[in-house]
Design an enzyme around this catalytic site. Structure first.
Site, short mmCIF file in Angstrom:
data_model
loop_
_atom_site.label_atom_id
_atom_site.label_comp_id
_atom_site.label_asym_id
_atom_site.label_seq_id
_atom_site.Cartn_x
_atom_site.Cartn_y
_atom_site.Cartn_z
CE LYS A 40 -13.62 -2.28 1.25
NZ LYS A 40 -12.61 -2.57 2.28
CE LYS A 52 -6.68 -7.62 -1.60
NZ LYS A 52 -7.19 -7.22 -0.30
CE LYS A 86 -4.46 -1.67 1.40
NZ LYS A 86 -5.66 -1.54 2.18
N1 AQP Z 1 -10.24 -10.27 -2.91
C1 AQP Z 1 -10.58 -10.74 -1.71
N2 AQP Z 1 -10.88 -12.05 -1.55
C2 AQP Z 1 -11.23 -12.54 -0.33
N3 AQP Z 1 -11.32 -11.77 0.77
C3 AQP Z 1 -11.03 -10.46 0.65
N4 AQP Z 1 -11.03 -9.44 1.53
C4 AQP Z 1 -10.67 -8.30 0.90
N5 AQP Z 1 -10.44 -8.54 -0.39
C5 AQP Z 1 -10.65 -9.87 -0.58
C6 AQP Z 1 -11.36 -9.60 2.93
O1 AQP Z 1 -12.36 -8.64 3.24
C7 AQP Z 1 -12.19 -8.24 4.61
C8 AQP Z 1 -12.23 -6.75 4.71
O2 AQP Z 1 -11.15 -6.19 4.05
P1 AQP Z 1 -10.73 -4.69 4.33
O3 AQP Z 1 -11.88 -3.87 4.64
O4 AQP Z 1 -9.60 -4.65 5.27
O5 AQP Z 1 -10.28 -4.22 2.99
P2 AQP Z 1 -9.10 -4.62 2.14
O6 AQP Z 1 -8.52 -5.95 2.41
O7 AQP Z 1 -8.17 -3.48 2.18
O8 AQP Z 1 -9.99 -4.69 0.90
P3 AQP Z 1 -9.58 -4.33 -0.45
O9 AQP Z 1 -10.76 -4.47 -1.28
O10 AQP Z 1 -8.38 -5.07 -0.84
O11 AQP Z 1 -9.27 -2.78 -0.29
P4 AQP Z 1 -8.00 -2.02 -0.77
O12 AQP Z 1 -8.20 -1.81 -2.20
O13 AQP Z 1 -8.06 -0.76 0.04
O14 AQP Z 1 -6.81 -2.86 -0.46
C9 AQP Z 1 -10.89 -8.86 5.11
O15 AQP Z 1 -11.20 -10.01 5.87
C10 AQP Z 1 -10.20 -9.25 3.84
O16 AQP Z 1 -9.36 -10.37 4.02
#
Ligand code: AQP
Length: 342
Positions: free
Chosen positions: A204, A201, A118
């Site tokens: 968001k 992956k 990140k």
């Molecule tokens: N692609 C994924 N597959 C399975 N699980 C996922 N999680 C996130 N992406 C996937 C799970 O969702 C939960 C919440 O995640 P978060 O709110 O911490 O967000 P994140 O992991 O930062 O989600 P993103 O979509 O990947 O956001 P960005 O783009 O900001 O990095 C967690 O349990 C996570 O494992």
């Protein structure tokens, strides 16, 4: 030292940073719903303090927090049964995080792959909060003495760090106060990949909206995104071994399996030999069938935001029944004068 028996308690959270997607649903939210039941106390959180580790527009953050709450409820979280709230209304999370900032070591934090991903090449310009994020996450979990944490695969390293922090705190102070939490990373979709690139992956923050299925997408959009998902020219195999080196095919099969509560082998027994031209419409139909009722219910719940705010406030009140005494005892252990008055 006697082994403390901890109440079986599940904690997990999701960031209200917009674009709640299929990966969040299958890797986290659906699992949260599955774990609701008499076996555990369940505590689920919209982690708004985590969201601001990267810039959030304040009005968007409020909207996303309420929308995420609507998503939790629409997916099946019962706010009477589970404790459901947003993190900033329970100040003990941030207070315990400070104590853990003094327990965790710089070297541990520097090894976190999510920090490296990140912050990218511009670490000097990343927020201090982004660096300290895993320590707040450990506090989120341990302030509840949570024994189990359902998460997607990407959170595995943060869960290991949570265990290291609990072990070091217990050792440093000669107590058996924090549990050694078990990650629960199960099911066919612990890592849902981008629809445009099977090596990335689903996320968001991906600039391409076509890379993910948002929980707010309508039926036509879901079908279009699946139709346009990247695949390879071969037919689907009849056994899981045949998905080796086919990341996009594996991803779509995993999504199908998780949405239908089948194993990958069961899915392949049904669809093995089919071309993607035939499989994609099946997947689109299944995705619409499972996700549309959730998005419709989310929209309905968002029609009464005062009710959502009431649910979050009530959840925070219930959460504090657990967190206030845990923080008080932590302060006592650490040696803070007046800890009883916390
Ligand atoms: N692609 C994924 N597959 C399975 N699980 C996922 N999680 C996130 N992406 C996937 C799970 O969702 C939960 C919440 O995640 P978060 O709110 O911490 O967000 P994140 O992991 O930062 O989600 P993103 O979509 O990947 O956001 P960005 O783009 O900001 O990095 C967690 O349990 C996570 O494992």
């Amino acid at each position: 030292m006697t082994e403390t028996q901890f109440t079986p308690r599940v904690f997990s959270g999701i960031q209200p940073s917009g674009n709640l997607h299929l990966g969040n649903y299958l890797g986290a939210l659906k699992r949260f719903v599955d774990m609701q039941g008499p076996e555990w106390e369940t505590v689920y959180c919209m982690v708004d303090l985590h969201a601001i580790t990267t810039w959030q527009d304040p009005a968007d953050l409020m909207h996303s927090t309420r929308e995420l709450c609507a998503g939790f409820i629409a997916a099946g979280i019962d706010p009477e049964q589970s404790i459901l709230f947003n993190q900033s209304q329970v100040p003990e999370h941030a207070q315990l995080a400070w104590v853990f900032n003094c327990v965790a070591r710089m070297g541990w934090m520097q090894r976190m792959t999510q920090w490296k991903d990140k912050a990218g090449k511009n670490q000097q310009n990343a927020s201090l909060g982004l660096f300290a994020y895993p320590s707040l996450m450990a506090a989120d979990i341990l302030i509840y003495h949570a024994t189990h944490v359902p998460v997607g695969d990407d959170q595995k390293q943060h869960l290991e760090l949570t265990r290291d922090i609990a072990i070091k705190f217990n050792n440093d102070f000669g107590v058996d106060f924090f549990p050694i939490t078990e990650p629960v990373i199960e099911g066919a979709a612990t890592r849902v990949m981008s629809l445009r690139d099977g090596a990335k992956k689903m996320s968001k923050s991906d600039p391409s909206d076509m890379s993910r299925i948002n929980m707010t997408d309508d039926a036509d959009t879901i079908a279009k995104k699946i139709r346009k998902a990247k695949t390879d020219p071969d037919a689907l195999p009849s056994e899981a071994d045949g998905l080796e080196n086919r990341p996009e095919a594996r991803n779509l099969v995993n999504i199908y399996a998780a949405l239908s509560d089948l194993t990958v082998d069961q899915v392949l027994a049904e669809v093995g030999g089919k071309q993607f031209g035939e499989f994609k419409p099946m997947l689109a139909e299944l995705a619409v069938e499972k996700l549309s009722p959730i998005s419709t219910e989310m929209a309905r719940l968002m029609g009464d935001q005062a009710e959502i705010d009431k649910i979050l406030a009530r959840g925070a009140e219930r959460a504090r029944e657990v967190t206030v005494p845990v923080l008080q005892r932590t302060y006592e252990i650490v040696g803070m004068v007046g800890a009883k008055q916390v």
